[in-house]
Design an enzyme around this catalytic site. Structure first.
Site, PDB file in Angstrom:
ATOM      1  N   ASP A 117     -69.588  -9.456 108.903  1.00  0.00           N
ATOM      2  CA  ASP A 117     -69.486  -8.789 110.172  1.00  0.00           C
ATOM      3  C   ASP A 117     -70.667  -8.845 111.029  1.00  0.00           C
ATOM      4  O   ASP A 117     -71.544  -7.819 110.687  1.00  0.00           O
ATOM      5  CB  ASP A 117     -68.757  -7.492 109.995  1.00  0.00           C
ATOM      6  N   ASP A 296     -70.238 -10.778 118.306  1.00  0.00           N
ATOM      7  CA  ASP A 296     -69.453 -10.010 116.915  1.00  0.00           C
ATOM      8  C   ASP A 296     -68.496 -10.966 116.219  1.00  0.00           C
ATOM      9  O   ASP A 296     -67.466 -10.902 116.758  1.00  0.00           O
ATOM     10  CB  ASP A 296     -69.040  -8.725 117.415  1.00  0.00           C
TER      11      ASP A 296
END
Ligand SMILES: *[C@@H]1O[C@H](CO)[C@@H](O)[C@H](O)[C@H]1NC(C)=O
Ligand SMILES: *[C@@H]1O[C@H](CO)[C@@H](O)[C@H](O)[C@H]1NC(C)=O
Ligand SMILES: *[C@@H]1O[C@H](CO)[C@@H](O)[C@H](O)[C@H]1NC(C)=O
Ligand SMILES: *[C@@H]1O[C@H](CO)[C@@H](O)[C@H](O)[C@H]1NC(C)=O
Length: 379
Positions: A117, A296
């Site tokens: 992530d 992201d």
């Protein structure tokens, strides 16, 4: 301030940490995509979309909260007065869209799968003290690793449904793609929030890849530790995000997987991978300019502040989805779905209509939902 999340679906290869460097020795690991924003009939699942949006909001707030705690001042993009979680929000937290692969931890080394992530900075795994919220996952027992050390500090991360992942902080050896960080801070969770239960979240844990300032532990992320320990010759990681053959390359980029040169977008604020997006265009018409953007891998949609997003859809002729089904989402006739392009570092990256189109509003509908949505992160 404008604020947008650019996302994994637009994978722009702008994740390089530093100036161009000669290719070093890097290693790739395969990663797998898990996705469930659509129903079996390929129509969109608005409940999943709304949960994802709630998760994005909670994630931004976590980062802002940690930044303020670590740096002693507000994150420049934190516009203030924000409610830190959607109290009473009936949504379950969503971690349905993720890119996961393997790491190993401890001595003897034990393997775990983690969601990679780029929108957070902490590593956590289900710990041996975890209740049934962790069942089905591989459990990390720090006491069975001869190199683990208890830091005597707890951690707690709030998710979109108001529940938390919490536990104890340790250090131990963490290896990824053959590179080892000998004293990496990581969390052993004793509670998992609903979004991380094994029925929803196939990976065991989460591995954040952003900067220390948004870490709940105020510790450097695994990749930053590898860089500061001199383990990688090139301070670069690269994702190939695709439904087959996806990989995370540590210590460089795999030159067989791209052609042409890189476009560099300087990080404007270390915390998230935050960069300036020069503009958003459609049919060569510039619709938005100078958008603050976060790259992201943990966000599937492209999310922007509502005023920007509404200006974009005014220009494109999109229709707002009814607020009771999909507030912040917009639709177009499936047969005339627009494409857009996002410009970073002076280079325009087209997003094909087929990539932006999430699918029909409902089974058999001729209206389709766009993957670029508005979200008021300030309330
Ligand atoms: C680079 O990508 C190619 C094609 O997918 C793959 O065969 C090769 O193993 C990758 N290189 C490394 C070092 O992972
Ligand atoms: C967080 O870590 C940074 C860098 O080590 C340090 O400067 C800062 O004081 C720390 N913040 C807190 C609240 O401990
Ligand atoms: C696990 O423990 C936490 C904290 O005590 C609690 O809130 C949660 O409901 C428990 N979960 C399950 C599935 O027992
Ligand atoms: C957009 O502009 C470029 C450069 O001016 C031109 O080559 C291209 O054909 C234009 N595309 C469209 C869809 O009008």
């Amino acid at each position: 301030m404008r604020f947008t999340l650019a996302t994994s679906t637009v994978a722009l290869a702008v994740l390089a940490a530093a100036a161009p460097q000669p290719a070093g020795i890097g290693m790739a690991i395969p990663i797998t995509k898990r996705s469930s924003l659509v129903n079996a009939d390929k129509s969109v699942n608005f409940d999943a979309l709304k949960s994802h949006v709630a998760a994005v909001k909670a994630k931004i707030h976590r980062g802002f909260t940690n930044y303020e705690k670590n740096a002693g001042r507000k994150h420049p993009s934190d516009v203030g007065g924000v409610e830190r979680r959607g109290a009473g929000d009936p949504l379950t937290d969503d971690q349905n869209e993720l890119w996961y692969g393997s790491i190993s931890v401890g001595t003897p080394a034990k393997s775990f799968t983690v969601d990679f992530d780029t929108g957070s900075s902490d590593l956590f795994l289900p710990g041996s003290g975890c209740n049934s919220s962790c069942s089905g996952h591989t459990i990390w027992d720090p006491s069975s690793s001869s190199t683990s050390q208890d830091l005597g500090k707890s951690f707690s991360l709030a998710y979109g449904d108001g529940s938390t992942v919490s536990g104890e902080q340790y250090t131990d050896i963490v290896s990824i793609a053959g590179f080892s960080a000998p004293t990496q801070t990581l969390g052993a969770a004793d509670t998992y929030s609903s979004g991380f239960e094994s029925s929803q979240f196939p990976a065991d844990g989460l591995l954040g890849m952003a900067f220390q300032s948004i870490s709940d532990y105020n510790a450097s992320s695994v990749f930053q530790t590898l860089v500061s320990d001199g383990c990688v010759s090139d301070p670069v990681f690269s994702f190939k995000l695709s439904s087959s053959g996806a990989e995370l390359y540590i210590g460089g980029s795999n030159s067989t997987l791209y052609t042409g040169g890189f476009t560099y977008a300087p990080v404007t604020q270390q915390g998230y991978w935050e960069v300036n997006m020069d503009n958003v265009k459609s049919n060569n018409k510039t619709i938005l300019t100078n958008v603050d953007a976060i790259i992201d891998t943990g966000t599937t949609l492209i999310i922007g502040i509502p005023s920007d997003v509404s200006a974009l859809y005014d220009a494109l002729g999109g229709t707002a989805a009814p607020s009771d089904v999909g507030q912040g989402f917009y639709t177009f006739p499936c047969s005339s779905f627009p494409s857009i392009s996002l410009t970073f570092g002076g280079k325009s990256f087209p997003i094909a209509a087929s990539a932006l189109n999430l699918g029909p509003v409902s089974s058999g509908s001729s209206d389709c939902v766009s993957g670029l949505a508005g979200l008021d992160i300030g309330s």
